[in-house]
Design a protein around this motif. Structure first.
Motif: not given
Length: 160
Positions: A43-44, A61-64, A126-129, A77-79
């Motif tokens: 996906l990435n 977009l990846l996170r969503l 969650l960290i990204d968010k 989530l890989g990164y």
């Protein structure tokens, strides 16, 4: 677009929107295409190769997509796609010593956020968010005094 979305650079936003629309129109059913991926890395790579997304918007977009549960894979989530705002937050909160990082250092910082999150039981999404929300709700609006990171942040040093 200019009146409703309020991009900083409307001409750039329109160009990106058009380029992205052309790229996405190549797929008869984008949802089915996304559902074909077997792991996060597939996906990435797909999203990174679409012309029209920057690092942060592609990462969003990846996170969503990851959070939506649309894909049939179970990997995490890989990164965390760190941009200059995330790096600034990291610097101002004494996580890193410099505002200027090369690509390898950015990747290492992303990995460190993920490893630290894993130790605390916090998923990378969650960290990204959290980074996204802190930047958007507090840093961009110069709302330092209400920021949850205020006590640890160097901005109060600069305010004096």
């Amino acid at each position: 677009m200019k009146n409703n979305i309020h991009p900083r650079y409307p001409n750039v936003a329109v160009d990106k929107w058009q380029n992205l629309s052309v790229e996405l129109s190549k797929y008869d059913n984008l949802l089915d295409k996304i559902k074909e991926f077997n792991n996060f890395n597939e996906l990435n790579l797909f999203i990174r190769n679409i012309n029209g997304y920057g690092q942060k918007t592609g990462g969003l977009l990846l996170r969503l997509i990851y959070e939506s549960g649309v894909c049939n894979f179970n990997d995490k989530l890989g990164y965390i796609p760190l941009d200059r705002h995330d790096i600034e937050i990291s610097y101002l909160n004494n996580i890193i010593d410099s505002r200027k990082l090369n690509d390898n250092q950015i990747e290492e910082l992303s990995s460190l956020y993920i490893k630290s999150g894993n130790k605390l039981g916090i998923d990378a999404n969650l960290i990204d968010k959290y980074l996204w929300n802190v930047g958007n709700e507090f840093c961009n609006k110069k709302n330092c005094i209400k920021c949850p990171l205020y006590d640890n942040c160097k901005t109060k040093i600069y305010e004096k």
